[in-house]
Motif scaffolding. Structure first.
Motif, PDB file in Angstrom:
ATOM      1  N   ALA A  89       4.254  18.571  -1.957  1.00 16.10           N
ATOM      2  CA  ALA A  89       3.768  18.016  -0.535  1.00 16.10           C
ATOM      3  C   ALA A  89       3.394  19.766   0.336  1.00 16.10           C
ATOM      4  CB  ALA A  89       4.980  17.681   0.346  1.00 16.10           C
ATOM      5  N   PHE A  90       4.408  20.752   0.002  1.00 18.05           N
ATOM      6  CA  PHE A  90       4.156  22.016   0.648  1.00 18.05           C
ATOM      7  C   PHE A  90       2.465  22.499   0.221  1.00 18.05           C
ATOM      8  CE2 PHE A  90       6.998  24.853   2.770  1.00 18.05           C
ATOM      9  CZ  PHE A  90       6.490  25.895   2.903  1.00 18.05           C
ATOM     10  N   PHE A  91       2.455  22.220  -1.076  1.00 19.99           N
ATOM     11  CA  PHE A  91       0.674  22.894  -1.429  1.00 19.99           C
ATOM     12  C   PHE A  91      -0.227  22.016  -1.032  1.00 19.99           C
ATOM     13  CE2 PHE A  91       1.425  26.853  -3.942  1.00 19.99           C
ATOM     14  CZ  PHE A  91       2.854  26.990  -3.892  1.00 19.99           C
ATOM     15  N   THR A  92       0.152  20.705  -0.988  1.00 23.29           N
ATOM     16  CA  THR A  92      -1.009  19.563  -0.424  1.00 23.29           C
ATOM     17  C   THR A  92      -1.397  19.940   0.794  1.00 23.29           C
ATOM     18  OG1 THR A  92      -0.002  18.245  -2.127  1.00 23.29           O
ATOM     19  CG2 THR A  92      -1.564  17.434  -0.552  1.00 23.29           C
ATOM     20  N   LEU A  93      -0.470  20.218   1.758  1.00 25.99           N
ATOM     21  CA  LEU A  93      -0.699  20.495   2.974  1.00 25.99           C
ATOM     22  C   LEU A  93      -1.509  21.585   3.340  1.00 25.99           C
ATOM     23  CD1 LEU A  93       2.262  19.216   4.941  1.00 25.99           C
ATOM     24  CD2 LEU A  93      -0.165  18.424   5.206  1.00 25.99           C
ATOM     25  N   ALA A  94      -1.211  22.765   2.694  1.00 25.99           N
ATOM     26  CA  ALA A  94      -2.013  23.672   2.928  1.00 25.99           C
ATOM     27  C   ALA A  94      -2.399  24.819   1.817  1.00 25.99           C
ATOM     28  CB  ALA A  94      -0.977  24.846   3.830  1.00 25.99           C
ATOM     29  N   TYR A 107       6.023  11.407  -0.648  1.00 24.79           N
ATOM     30  CA  TYR A 107       6.210   9.961  -1.135  1.00 24.79           C
ATOM     31  C   TYR A 107       4.821   9.660  -1.761  1.00 24.79           C
ATOM     32  CZ  TYR A 107      10.609   8.594   0.985  1.00 24.79           C
ATOM     33  OH  TYR A 107      12.009   8.390   1.238  1.00 24.79           O
ATOM     34  N   ASP A 108       3.868   9.813  -1.297  1.00 27.13           N
ATOM     35  CA  ASP A 108       2.363   9.541  -1.966  1.00 27.13           C
ATOM     36  C   ASP A 108       2.113  10.649  -2.947  1.00 27.13           C
ATOM     37  OD1 ASP A 108      -0.295   8.502  -2.227  1.00 27.13           O
ATOM     38  OD2 ASP A 108      -1.029   9.217  -0.404  1.00 27.13           O
ATOM     39  N   LEU A 109       2.297  10.127  -4.151  1.00 27.53           N
ATOM     40  CA  LEU A 109       2.153  11.029  -5.305  1.00 27.53           C
ATOM     41  C   LEU A 109       0.586  11.421  -5.469  1.00 27.53           C
ATOM     42  CD1 LEU A 109       4.696   9.532  -7.674  1.00 27.53           C
ATOM     43  CD2 LEU A 109       4.991  11.492  -6.449  1.00 27.53           C
ATOM     44  N   ASN A 110      -0.265  10.178  -5.639  1.00 25.95           N
ATOM     45  CA  ASN A 110      -1.352  10.472  -5.825  1.00 25.95           C
ATOM     46  C   ASN A 110      -2.336  10.779  -4.731  1.00 25.95           C
ATOM     47  OD1 ASN A 110      -1.613   8.151  -4.896  1.00 25.95           O
ATOM     48  ND2 ASN A 110      -2.599   6.905  -6.520  1.00 25.95           N
ATOM     49  N   LYS A 111      -1.733  10.971  -3.569  1.00 29.34           N
ATOM     50  CA  LYS A 111      -2.613  11.350  -2.402  1.00 29.34           C
ATOM     51  C   LYS A 111      -3.531  10.340  -2.077  1.00 29.34           C
ATOM     52  CE  LYS A 111       0.179  14.776  -2.727  1.00 29.34           C
ATOM     53  NZ  LYS A 111       1.270  14.233  -3.272  1.00 29.34           N
ATOM     54  N   ASN A 112      -3.565   9.033  -2.367  1.00 31.10           N
ATOM     55  CA  ASN A 112      -4.446   8.191  -1.940  1.00 31.10           C
ATOM     56  C   ASN A 112      -4.417   7.564  -0.635  1.00 31.10           C
ATOM     57  OD1 ASN A 112      -2.689   6.473  -2.449  1.00 31.10           O
ATOM     58  ND2 ASN A 112      -3.772   5.068  -3.804  1.00 31.10           N
ATOM     59  N   LYS A 159       5.488  15.445  11.529  1.00 37.16           N
ATOM     60  CA  LYS A 159       6.630  15.676  10.609  1.00 37.16           C
ATOM     61  C   LYS A 159       6.551  14.501   9.721  1.00 37.16           C
ATOM     62  CE  LYS A 159       9.755  17.751  13.972  1.00 37.16           C
ATOM     63  NZ  LYS A 159       9.731  18.897  13.805  1.00 37.16           N
ATOM     64  N   LEU A 160       6.250  13.526  10.127  1.00 35.96           N
ATOM     65  CA  LEU A 160       6.317  12.128   9.255  1.00 35.96           C
ATOM     66  C   LEU A 160       5.197  12.183   8.114  1.00 35.96           C
ATOM     67  CD1 LEU A 160       6.676   9.251  11.928  1.00 35.96           C
ATOM     68  CD2 LEU A 160       8.118   9.744   9.800  1.00 35.96           C
ATOM     69  N   LYS A 161       4.192  13.030   8.585  1.00 40.38           N
ATOM     70  CA  LYS A 161       2.849  13.273   7.728  1.00 40.38           C
ATOM     71  C   LYS A 161       3.741  13.982   6.479  1.00 40.38           C
ATOM     72  CE  LYS A 161      -1.522  13.350   6.893  1.00 40.38           C
ATOM     73  NZ  LYS A 161      -2.233  11.944   6.682  1.00 40.38           N
ATOM     74  N   PHE A 162       4.346  15.124   6.889  1.00 34.88           N
ATOM     75  CA  PHE A 162       4.943  15.746   5.691  1.00 34.88           C
ATOM     76  C   PHE A 162       5.688  14.716   4.684  1.00 34.88           C
ATOM     77  CE2 PHE A 162       5.752  19.622   3.898  1.00 34.88           C
ATOM     78  CZ  PHE A 162       7.137  19.316   3.021  1.00 34.88           C
TER      79      PHE A 162
END
Lengths: 527, 194
Positions: free
Chosen positions: B69-74, B121-126, B113-116
């Motif tokens: 999640a860390f890397f996906t966000l930024a 939870y959303d593994l494939n980021k869809n 925060k909820l976005k993080f």
């Protein structure tokens, strides 16, 4: 002609200085040898240490006040409570330097240990709730964790005029720079030559005297001579690094064999401990110079040196050590159960091997004061030679050694629990943090066993605190699925989030006769 | 710490980051010090492995997912490897600052925060959490200790409770609604000192 005159004057001064330089160095060396042989001390090192520490604290006050000035000049934001210039705080230990308060990590720990208060809730809500806590605890550990910080030198409360401890973004005022230059010259031109001489003298005396002692036929005389020789050589060594050591509770020293365990910070631990008591050393046989030293030492006393291949055979190692320990004429062994150097702010997991050999252990706690020179050896960043040079060019090595009363294995206690108990005592005496993490994490990744353990703990939390595993609830889910939409909605209206399992079962039973039947069946099965 | 690296943090950079993330100068300097100590190979950026080298994160059941999640966000993706520079590092951490209700444009509101958590939870980021994805999360948390049957049941129950439009998966809106009663501000805030 004034230029010529001043050049001549300079030459004269330098010539005079060099004339006195060598005799000065040698006389100090001789004085030290005399003091080491007789075990006396003049207290000079302690006085200089106090002076230096006072200078460092003055230096940090100077630089902090200059920082305040430059910050308030650059301030453009509106005044809030936080933006007021903070009073100059004297930081006395590295534990003051925390970034965050690790509330979520502590919460997770208490949850996994079953120590938190939990109202009966549904599995789903507990799961989701806990997953959020896991997230926050994970982020906390990214910002600040208990383990990785132990493998690098600890942060100092104030700068000690050594470039190796300077932070990259620290403001250094001109006053401090001058002090630094003076300190630099003092260390490299006066201290280092004295220390190098002393080191060579100490090494020579240790090797040659112990070899000579090896030829003495009478055992008692041999033992006494070895003791005097080793103590003298070790004291010369310790002075060659300008170490200032305070020994506490010397009546607890191991005198007749046995095993001593201590926390490990640097290769000099053995040297420091040997200034006060003679120990038998344990280690791998080396080649070259180190091997030569090992052989000489072994001529005068029994030490335990292992071949590389032997070292891998744990049974052979423990047998040999056990033989040594059980012989009362031999010297006590010194062992470092952590297995690697830790930065002296904590004590990490003790390997149980040493605790299986003997029933009685003599614990020793060592705490270094890193203000005058950090003795921690970061073996992944520095080679042994670099480390020794760093030590030679520091101000001094300050250490406190506490001899703890001997500890015996209690009835029914296994080695792991015994090791943990001793570790706790050492951590308490030295004022160090007691950690269960393995020092091997310096180089290795976390083992899968630890990860599996966390999963198991979490599973236990779920199964004891929620209704996850009860069979009745599972069957009720099936029944609920088969109900009509209307019936289900009516049932849910009766139920309350705060109801515990029994209340839920009762209410559902009233609604659905099939569940009531299941309940009576289960009750009968339990009886 | 003797970190004489050439990756110095300039004052202008500190100011920019400070304005962006509401951290004060002192905190940014401390976080930079931490960034440097995590970046063991002194590359100037962090990779997944660098974060997972922290033992306490590695034993966290959701450690892997958190790093993701860390890397996906930024993070930036270069050569198929995700990288995180210091500014991005601080941006993500800013999500976890305590909520200051007076500041409207902050990074750390409830929704952020909820976005993080949602991204974790959303593994494939869809943009949707499916039953299968939830099962993976659950599996990380309890490991091999439960049967696939129990796993299915719990996943089913969870999705059903939150799935308002009955499409079999949970969108971000449904996720936020399901978390209405939870005190997200408290649960996902980290108290920074000074």
């Amino acid at each position: 002609s004034t230029i010529a005159a001043s050049a001549m004057l300079l030459q004269f001064v330098v010539g005079l200085a060099s004339l006195f330089y060598l005799p000065f160095i040698f006389s100090i060396v001789l004085l030290v040898i005399f003091l080491s042989a007789t075990g006396l001390t003049l207290g000079i090192r302690k006085r200089i240490a106090h002076l230096l520490i006072a200078i460092f604290e003055w230096g940090s006050d100077v630089s902090e006040s200059e920082e305040q000035v430059s910050e308030s000049v650059g301030e453009t934001r509106e005044e809030t409570a936080e933006e007021q210039p903070a009073p100059i705080r004297k930081r006395h230990s590295s534990s003051d330097l925390r970034i965050i308060k690790r509330e979520h990590s502590e919460l997770i720990d208490s949850k996994l240990l079953g120590q938190d208060v939990l109202k009966k809730k549904s599995t789903v809500s507990v799961l989701v709730d806990d997953s959020l806590d896991f997230i926050s605890a994970g982020i906390e550990s990214i910002i600040e964790d208990n383990v990785t910080s132990r493998f690098s030198a600890e942060q100092l409360p104030s700068w000690n005029l050594l470039s190796r401890t300077k932070y990259t973004f620290m403001h250094i005022s001109p006053k401090l720079t001058i002090l630094w230059i003076l300190g630099f010259y003092f260390r490299y031109l006066i201290l280092v030559p004295i220390r190098v001489c002393l080191f060579c003298v100490g090494m020579a005396s240790m090797v040659f005297i112990t070899s000579a002692v090896g030829y003495v036929p009478n055992k008692a005389v041999k033992k006494w001579l070895n003791r005097r020789a080793m103590l003298t050589s070790m004291r010369i060594f310790s002075r060659s690094f300008s170490s200032i050591v305070n020994f506490h509770d010397r009546h607890n020293r191991a005198t007749q064999g046995g095993i001593c365990v201590a926390n490990h910070t640097s290769p000099m631990d053995v040297m420091i401990l040997s200034c006060d008591n003679c120990y038998a050393m344990v280690g791998q046989k080396q080649g070259g110079i180190l091997g030569f030293i090992q052989k000489s030492l072994s001529k005068a006393e029994h030490h335990i040196w292992f071949e590389r291949s032997e070292a891998k055979d744990r049974m052979a190692v423990s047998n040999r050590m056990r033989e040594h320990v059980e012989d009362p004429t031999k010297l006590p062994i010194i062992i470092f159960p952590e297995g690697t150097c830790i930065n002296n702010t904590s004590v990490m997991m003790f390997k149980k091997g040493s605790f299986e050999i003997s029933e009685t252990i003599y614990p020793v706690a060592m705490k270094y004061d890193s203000r005058l020179g950090d003795a921690f050896w970061n073996s992944s960043k520095q080679s042994y030679g670099e480390y020794m040079w760093m030590m030679m060019t520091s101000w001094a090595i300050t250490a406190d050694v506490w001899y703890l009363p001997p500890m015996t294995r209690m009835e029914g206690e296994d080695s792991i629990a015994f090791a943990r108990r001793v570790k706790k005592a050492i951590a308490k005496a030295g004022g160090l943090v007691d950690l269960e993490w393995d020092g091997a994490l310096k180089r290795e990744k976390v083992s899968n066993k630890l990860i599996a353990l966390q999963q198991k703990l979490y599973f236990e939390r779920l199964s004891t605190r929620t209704s996850m595993c009860s069979e009745i609830t599972d069957d009720s889910i099936d029944i609920l699925k088969n109900m009509s939409e209307d019936d289900r909605n009516q049932l849910f209206k009766c139920l309350d989030e705060a109801d515990d399992d029994n209340a839920v079962i009762r209410k559902v039973s009233e609604f659905i006769p099939e569940v009531a039947a299941l309940v009576t069946e289960a009750v009968k099965a339990e009886e | 710490m003797g970190n004489n690296s050439s990756l110095m943090l300039r004052d202008e950079e500190i100011d920019v980051i400070s304005k962006e993330t509401e951290f004060n100068r002192n905190q940014i300097v401390r976080l930079y010090s931490r960034f440097l100590s995590l970046d063991k190979k002194a590359q100037g950026f962090l990779e997944r492995e660098d974060l997972l080298n922290v033992p306490e994160l590695a034993v966290n059941p959701l450690g892997d997912r958190i790093v993701d999640a860390f890397f996906t966000l930024a993070g930036d993706e270069i050569d198929n490897e995700k990288r995180l520079n210091f500014r991005q590092f601080v941006r993500v951490l800013a999500f976890f600052q305590p909520v200051d209700r007076s500041k409207k444009n902050s990074l750390n509101g409830r929704r952020d925060k909820l976005k993080f958590a949602f991204i974790m939870y959303d593994l494939n980021k869809n943009g949707y959490i499916t039953r299968e994805e939830f099962k993976v999360i659950l599996n990380s948390m309890v490991g091999a200790n439960i049967t696939t049957d129990q796993l299915d049941k719990i996943a089913d129950r969870t999705i059903e409770e939150a799935d308002v439009d009955h499409d079999g998966r949970i969108s971000f809106e449904e996720f936020c609604k399901a978390m209405e009663k939870t005190d997200i501000e408290e649960k996902m805030s980290i108290r920074f000192l000074n």
